[in-house]
Design a protein around this motif. Structure first.
Motif, mmCIF file in Angstrom:
data_model
loop_
_atom_site.group_PDB
_atom_site.id
_atom_site.type_symbol
_atom_site.label_atom_id
_atom_site.label_comp_id
_atom_site.label_asym_id
_atom_site.label_seq_id
_atom_site.Cartn_x
_atom_site.Cartn_y
_atom_site.Cartn_z
ATOM 1 N N PRO A 1 -11.308 11.498 10.750
ATOM 2 C CA PRO A 1 -10.432 12.568 10.250
ATOM 3 C C PRO A 1 -8.957 12.342 10.556
ATOM 4 N N GLU A 2 -8.673 11.596 11.628
ATOM 5 C CA GLU A 2 -7.282 11.391 12.024
ATOM 6 C C GLU A 2 -6.492 10.554 11.018
ATOM 7 N N SER A 3 -7.176 9.763 10.205
ATOM 8 C CA SER A 3 -6.474 8.919 9.229
ATOM 9 C C SER A 3 -6.740 9.328 7.782
ATOM 10 N N LEU A 4 -7.581 10.328 7.574
ATOM 11 C CA LEU A 4 -7.975 10.702 6.211
ATOM 12 C C LEU A 4 -6.790 11.176 5.378
ATOM 13 N N GLY A 5 -5.896 11.961 5.969
ATOM 14 C CA GLY A 5 -4.734 12.438 5.222
ATOM 15 C C GLY A 5 -3.863 11.297 4.737
ATOM 16 N N SER A 6 -3.677 10.288 5.585
ATOM 17 C CA SER A 6 -2.870 9.125 5.200
ATOM 18 C C SER A 6 -3.553 8.315 4.108
ATOM 19 N N GLU B 1 -1.856 7.569 0.549
ATOM 20 C CA GLU B 1 -1.636 6.211 0.048
ATOM 21 C C GLU B 1 -2.283 6.013 -1.322
ATOM 22 N N LEU B 2 -3.449 6.598 -1.537
ATOM 23 C CA LEU B 2 -4.102 6.472 -2.840
ATOM 24 C C LEU B 2 -3.273 7.146 -3.934
ATOM 25 N N LEU B 3 -2.647 8.265 -3.600
ATOM 26 C CA LEU B 3 -1.764 8.925 -4.567
ATOM 27 C C LEU B 3 -0.508 8.097 -4.804
ATOM 28 N N VAL C 1 -5.621 1.166 -0.881
ATOM 29 C CA VAL C 1 -5.082 0.990 -2.232
ATOM 30 C C VAL C 1 -5.728 -0.221 -2.893
ATOM 31 N N GLU C 2 -5.839 -1.319 -2.143
ATOM 32 C CA GLU C 2 -6.456 -2.529 -2.677
ATOM 33 C C GLU C 2 -7.960 -2.361 -2.849
ATOM 34 N N GLY D 1 -7.656 -1.737 8.402
ATOM 35 C CA GLY D 1 -6.810 -1.616 9.585
ATOM 36 C C GLY D 1 -5.717 -0.586 9.448
ATOM 37 N N LYS D 2 -5.320 -0.307 8.224
ATOM 38 C CA LYS D 2 -4.282 0.689 7.975
ATOM 39 C C LYS D 2 -4.607 1.420 6.679
#
Length: 370
Positions: free
Chosen positions: A228-233, A237-239, A199-200, A193-194
């Motif tokens: 693609p609209e959420s890929l950067g986020s 978040e993974l970083l 991360v989890e 959803g976000k």
């Protein structure tokens, strides 16, 4: 099974004879925060906890104490506990852990990374495991409880599935068909959803460090096509969640975005999210060892990978956003943007935009870099 370690005093459960050095307390605190995460209380989520808060506390302390004892055998010394466990591939996903397997999952993580067998067997005996439990040969039915939530909570179910059906095989190769199935659930069916949910999920996958780039590359390619609209986020978040190394991100961008136009601002969003916080600003990402120099390295590497015209535009927009967040022109933010750093910015912009004279940049930009 834990009767020899856990005792009752009145209405409170207490741990008897369990050593709790600073390392153990740090782990116990971290895991307690995960257990209290609001994600597991929302509508459509699992409403009833398998363990009460009072029952969980002693179990976390037992597990944390065990890790504190085992950690020096792997690292040689105590260190940054949570990060160290992530590096070793020991990812504890609390919602998937029941009372019988909490310490088991902790030790299993170390066992996979070469814990000496005699030490593992000693731990099995101490904790009351039967022979073979450490290798996951028994009680396999309990590990599949995630299936019960596949329709009501697909993200919860997926986090169980990725631990059972691994993305990276024993030969170190990425199982792309399996990964694509998970990505379909996460990105197309919107189980995540976000972006922070990633991360989890990544932690549950247990990706070896050496395979991060190979797993991240198909995620980038899939994301560019379907979300693609959420890929950067997601990358940001993974970083920020210490799940992937900057080198892995660089490799993934080179593999998935080389020569393309960044139409959705994937790199711009990721780079803004991890822009380092300075001692004199109230925004930015703060992490030990993270600096403007490290940030510039990943910026230069990734921006130089995509189409140069697109990179020029994206870098310009990124600088505008950073300038706006700082509240004044970049050239006046001397604590962060020294002349040396601004000269690097101008040089890269000239290279990407095919501009020969730096003085001509002002006609192309809405940001102050001189």
């Amino acid at each position: 099974m834990y009767g020899h370690l856990v005792g009752n005093t009145g209405n409170h459960t207490s741990v008897k004879g369990v050593p709790m050095p600073p390392t153990a307390w740090a782990l116990s605190s971290e895991w307690s925060q995960i257990w209290d995460a609001p994600r597991f209380r929302g509508d459509g989520r699992v409403q009833k906890l398998a363990l009460s808060r009072e029952a969980l506390g002693p179990l976390l302390k037992i597990a944390a104490s065990c890790v504190a004892v085992l950690l020096p055998h792997v690292q040689g010394k105590e260190g940054a506990v949570v990060l160290a466990l992530d590096e070793l591939g020991c990812h504890l996903t609390v919602p998937l852990v029941s009372s019988w397997c909490l310490p088991f999952k902790v030790v299993a993580g170390f066992s996979r990374k070469g814990l000496k067998r005699p030490l593992a067997e000693t731990f099995e005996a101490t904790m009351g495991f039967e022979d073979g439990d450490l290798d996951g040969q028994k009680d396999s039915k309990r590990a599949a409880s995630w299936r019960d939530f596949s329709s009501t909570d697909p993200l919860y179910a997926l986090m169980g599935e990725v631990q059972e059906d691994k993305v990276v095989g024993e030969d170190g190769e990425v199982r792309e068909a399996t990964l694509n199935r998970y990505l379909e659930t996460l990105m197309v069916k919107k189980a995540a959803g976000k972006p922070k949910d990633w991360v989890e999920v990544w932690a549950a996958m247990g990706i070896p460090i050496e395979s991060q780039g190979k797993v991240l590359a198909p995620i980038v390619r899939f994301g560019l096509l379907h979300a693609p609209e959420s890929l950067g986020s997601v990358l940001g978040e993974l970083l920020k969640g210490h799940r992937v190394k900057t080198k892995a991100v660089e490799e993934a961008v080179v593999s998935g975005m080389a020569g393309t136009e960044d139409r959705y601002g994937v790199l711009r969003e990721m780079l803004f999210m991890v822009f380092p916080k300075s001692p004199h600003s109230d925004w930015g990402w703060s992490r030990v060892g993270w600096s403007w120099q490290e940030w510039w390295k990943i910026l230069e590497k990734t921006m130089s990978t995509i189409d140069s015209v697109s990179a020029f535009d994206e870098l310009s927009l990124l600088l505008e956003r950073i300038e706006a967040s700082g509240g004044k022109p970049l050239a006046q933010q001397g604590q962060v943007w020294s002349e040396v750093r601004l000269s690097k910015v101008r040089a890269l912009l000239c290279k990407l935009g095919g501009v020969e004279d730096e003085n001509d940049l002002s006609a192309c930009l809405d940001v102050t870099i001189r």
